[in-house]
Design a protein around this motif. Structure first.
Motif, PDB file in Angstrom:
ATOM      1  N   GLY A   1      11.991 -16.664 -10.458  1.00 34.29           N
ATOM      2  CA  GLY A   1      11.573 -17.832 -11.222  1.00 34.29           C
ATOM      3  C   GLY A   1      12.007 -19.111 -10.546  1.00 34.29           C
ATOM      4  O   GLY A   1      13.099 -19.186  -9.978  1.00 34.29           O
ATOM      5  N   ASP A   2      11.153 -20.114 -10.605  1.00 46.01           N
ATOM      6  CA  ASP A   2      11.420 -21.401  -9.963  1.00 46.01           C
ATOM      7  C   ASP A   2      11.284 -22.502 -10.996  1.00 46.01           C
ATOM      8  O   ASP A   2      10.198 -22.717 -11.549  1.00 46.01           O
ATOM      9  CB  ASP A   2      10.424 -21.621  -8.821  1.00 46.01           C
ATOM     10  CG  ASP A   2      10.759 -22.841  -7.992  1.00 46.01           C
ATOM     11  OD1 ASP A   2      11.701 -23.570  -8.359  1.00 46.01           O
ATOM     12  OD2 ASP A   2      10.084 -23.065  -6.972  1.00 46.01           O
ATOM     13  N   PRO A   3      12.367 -23.225 -11.311  1.00 47.43           N
ATOM     14  CA  PRO A   3      12.249 -24.312 -12.296  1.00 47.43           C
ATOM     15  C   PRO A   3      11.283 -25.398 -11.848  1.00 47.43           C
ATOM     16  O   PRO A   3      10.643 -26.049 -12.688  1.00 47.43           O
ATOM     17  CB  PRO A   3      13.687 -24.845 -12.412  1.00 47.43           C
ATOM     18  CG  PRO A   3      14.410 -24.324 -11.238  1.00 47.43           C
ATOM     19  CD  PRO A   3      13.742 -23.052 -10.850  1.00 47.43           C
ATOM     20  N   ALA A   4      11.158 -25.608 -10.546  1.00 52.33           N
ATOM     21  CA  ALA A   4      10.219 -26.621 -10.061  1.00 52.33           C
ATOM     22  C   ALA A   4       8.782 -26.242 -10.410  1.00 52.33           C
ATOM     23  O   ALA A   4       7.967 -27.101 -10.783  1.00 52.33           O
ATOM     24  CB  ALA A   4      10.365 -26.797  -8.554  1.00 52.33           C
ATOM     25  N   ALA A   5       8.454 -24.957 -10.325  1.00 52.98           N
ATOM     26  CA  ALA A   5       7.102 -24.506 -10.674  1.00 52.98           C
ATOM     27  C   ALA A   5       6.856 -24.658 -12.167  1.00 52.98           C
ATOM     28  O   ALA A   5       5.739 -24.978 -12.589  1.00 52.98           O
ATOM     29  CB  ALA A   5       6.920 -23.052 -10.242  1.00 52.98           C
TER      30      ALA A   5
ATOM     31  N   ASN B   1      -1.310 -26.229 -12.618  1.00 51.69           N
ATOM     32  CA  ASN B   1      -2.281 -26.826 -11.691  1.00 51.69           C
ATOM     33  C   ASN B   1      -1.620 -27.503 -10.495  1.00 51.69           C
ATOM     34  O   ASN B   1      -2.299 -28.182  -9.726  1.00 51.69           O
ATOM     35  CB  ASN B   1      -3.148 -27.849 -12.433  1.00 51.69           C
ATOM     36  CG  ASN B   1      -3.969 -27.210 -13.546  1.00 51.69           C
ATOM     37  OD1 ASN B   1      -4.428 -26.074 -13.411  1.00 51.69           O
ATOM     38  ND2 ASN B   1      -4.140 -27.924 -14.652  1.00 51.69           N
ATOM     39  N   ALA B   2      -0.317 -27.350 -10.340  1.00 58.37           N
ATOM     40  CA  ALA B   2       0.392 -28.031  -9.260  1.00 58.37           C
ATOM     41  C   ALA B   2       0.139 -27.334  -7.930  1.00 58.37           C
ATOM     42  O   ALA B   2      -0.073 -26.120  -7.864  1.00 58.37           O
ATOM     43  CB  ALA B   2       1.894 -28.058  -9.557  1.00 58.37           C
ATOM     44  N   THR B   3       0.161 -28.120  -6.871  1.00 56.89           N
ATOM     45  CA  THR B   3       0.020 -27.580  -5.522  1.00 56.89           C
ATOM     46  C   THR B   3       1.403 -27.238  -4.963  1.00 56.89           C
ATOM     47  O   THR B   3       2.432 -27.586  -5.552  1.00 56.89           O
ATOM     48  CB  THR B   3      -0.660 -28.608  -4.605  1.00 56.89           C
ATOM     49  OG1 THR B   3       0.176 -29.783  -4.528  1.00 56.89           O
ATOM     50  CG2 THR B   3      -2.020 -29.012  -5.161  1.00 56.89           C
ATOM     51  N   ASN B   4       1.412 -26.557  -3.829  1.00 62.57           N
ATOM     52  CA  ASN B   4       2.683 -26.227  -3.197  1.00 62.57           C
ATOM     53  C   ASN B   4       3.454 -27.479  -2.798  1.00 62.57           C
ATOM     54  O   ASN B   4       4.690 -27.505  -2.837  1.00 62.57           O
ATOM     55  CB  ASN B   4       2.442 -25.351  -1.963  1.00 62.57           C
ATOM     56  CG  ASN B   4       1.933 -23.970  -2.342  1.00 62.57           C
ATOM     57  OD1 ASN B   4       2.218 -23.467  -3.423  1.00 62.57           O
ATOM     58  ND2 ASN B   4       1.171 -23.357  -1.439  1.00 62.57           N
ATOM     59  N   GLU B   5       2.707 -28.529  -2.415  1.00 66.01           N
ATOM     60  CA  GLU B   5       3.379 -29.782  -2.048  1.00 66.01           C
ATOM     61  C   GLU B   5       4.065 -30.398  -3.259  1.00 66.01           C
ATOM     62  O   GLU B   5       5.181 -30.947  -3.146  1.00 66.01           O
ATOM     63  CB  GLU B   5       2.370 -30.772  -1.454  1.00 66.01           C
ATOM     64  CG  GLU B   5       1.843 -30.396  -0.071  1.00 66.01           C
ATOM     65  CD  GLU B   5       0.809 -29.267  -0.128  1.00 66.01           C
ATOM     66  OE1 GLU B   5       0.348 -28.948  -1.253  1.00 66.01           O
ATOM     67  OE2 GLU B   5       0.492 -28.701   0.936  1.00 66.01           O
TER      68      GLU B   5
END
Length: 317
Positions: free
Chosen positions: A32-36, A42-46
């Motif tokens: 799990g990634d809190p940033a994600a 709909n967020a991009t990898n950047e």
């Protein structure tokens, strides 16, 4: 006694350090990634990489730990990733409901369990003893949330005697007094008390029944003392140390039960804050709440150790 107190307080430091390291590593190593979570679907990898850099999650693990732990030493538990507020502020806002639930449960459990366990030991093999044994098994076997939902269905939905969910503050400008505060917590107190009453009553019964077989009990009865005095002044008094011990140990059960009970009854305390933080992967909040509960547990057990002096004068530290 002062030397013992100093030694115990000094032992708290390595315990909390180990807890901090374990919690930090477990949270970082689990999936799990809190940033994600913050960025959204709909967020991009950047976008995710940018948020990770802002949160400091792109730094080496050791650097992240040192930044967080150095802040803890200064009383700063960091900022919530998700709510963008200081963790200390979030804990301060949620601490009253949790302490109200825990303290009320502890008081209710002790007031019920100790007399029941004492009477069951006095009439061992009788109907009260059998009922208490059955209740103890049920209390340990049935999950807290099941008890909560059953009580809600019976007393809140069917009978409509008690409120279903929520919390009314005891302190602050929004306080409505002791009555509404206690009325809102009746069901949560009873729900959480089921496990704790079962634990304390079982240990009380075992300790008092063992004390009743001692020679000083036979001597007290031979002197013509009333049975109530024999039970209270001799049997229960000499069985108080193991009872106090299990009360302190049971605080761990109480802390775990608080999280579930607050979720069932929608109480805005530290339990619900922890659940939300876990779902949102909010590392600083989880770490701060776990540290708070760890300090609370250590202090409660320290008070239990000190209570031995009053319960048993033979004990000297």
């Amino acid at each position: 006694m002062l030397r013992f107190l100093a030694q115990r307080l000094a032992a708290v430091v390595p315990v909390l350090l180990v807890v901090a390291v374990i919690v930090f590593l477990i949270l970082r190593l689990t999936p799990g990634d809190p940033a994600a979570v913050i960025a959204g679907n709909n967020a991009t990898n950047e976008d995710i990489d940018r948020i990770r850099a802002q949160l400091g999650l792109s730094r080496p693990l050791l650097a992240q730990f040192w930044i967080w732990f150095s802040g803890v030493l200064q009383g700063d538990l960091g900022y919530s990733f998700y709510l963008n507020k200081p963790v200390t502020e979030l804990i301060a806002q949620r601490i009253e409901p949790t302490l109200s639930l825990a303290a009320g449960t502890l008081l209710l459990s002790v007031l019920l369990a100790v007399p029941l366990g004492t009477l069951a030991a006095w009439r061992m093999g009788g109907w009260l003893d059998r009922m208490l044994s059955g209740f103890s098994v049920a209390g340990f076997s049935i999950p807290v949330f099941v008890v909560g939902y059953v009580l809600i269905y019976v007393f809140a939905i069917e009978l409509q005697w008690l409120p279903v969910q929520g919390y009314r503050r005891l302190f602050g400008p929004s306080s409505q007094g002791v009555g509404p505060w206690a009325y809102q917590l009746v069901l949560p107190w009873v729900t959480l008390s089921t496990i704790y009453v079962a634990l304390i009553a079982r240990i009380t019964r075992a300790s008092v029944s063992e004390a009743l077989t001692e020679d000083y009990i036979r001597t007290a009865r031979a002197k013509g003392l009333r049975e109530s005095a024999v039970l209270m002044r001799h049997a229960l008094a000499n069985a108080a140390v193991p009872i106090a011990t299990v009360i302190g140990i049971g605080v761990a059960l109480l802390i775990g039960g608080v999280v579930v009970t607050e979720t069932v009854y929608a109480i805005p305390g530290l339990g619900s804050l922890t659940v939300d933080a876990v779902l949102n992967r909010d590392f600083p909040v989880i770490q701060g709440v776990v540290l708070f509960f760890s300090v609370l547990y250590v202090l409660v057990n320290l008070l239990v150790d000190l209570s031995y002096l009053a319960l048993d004068p033979r004990i000297r530290y």
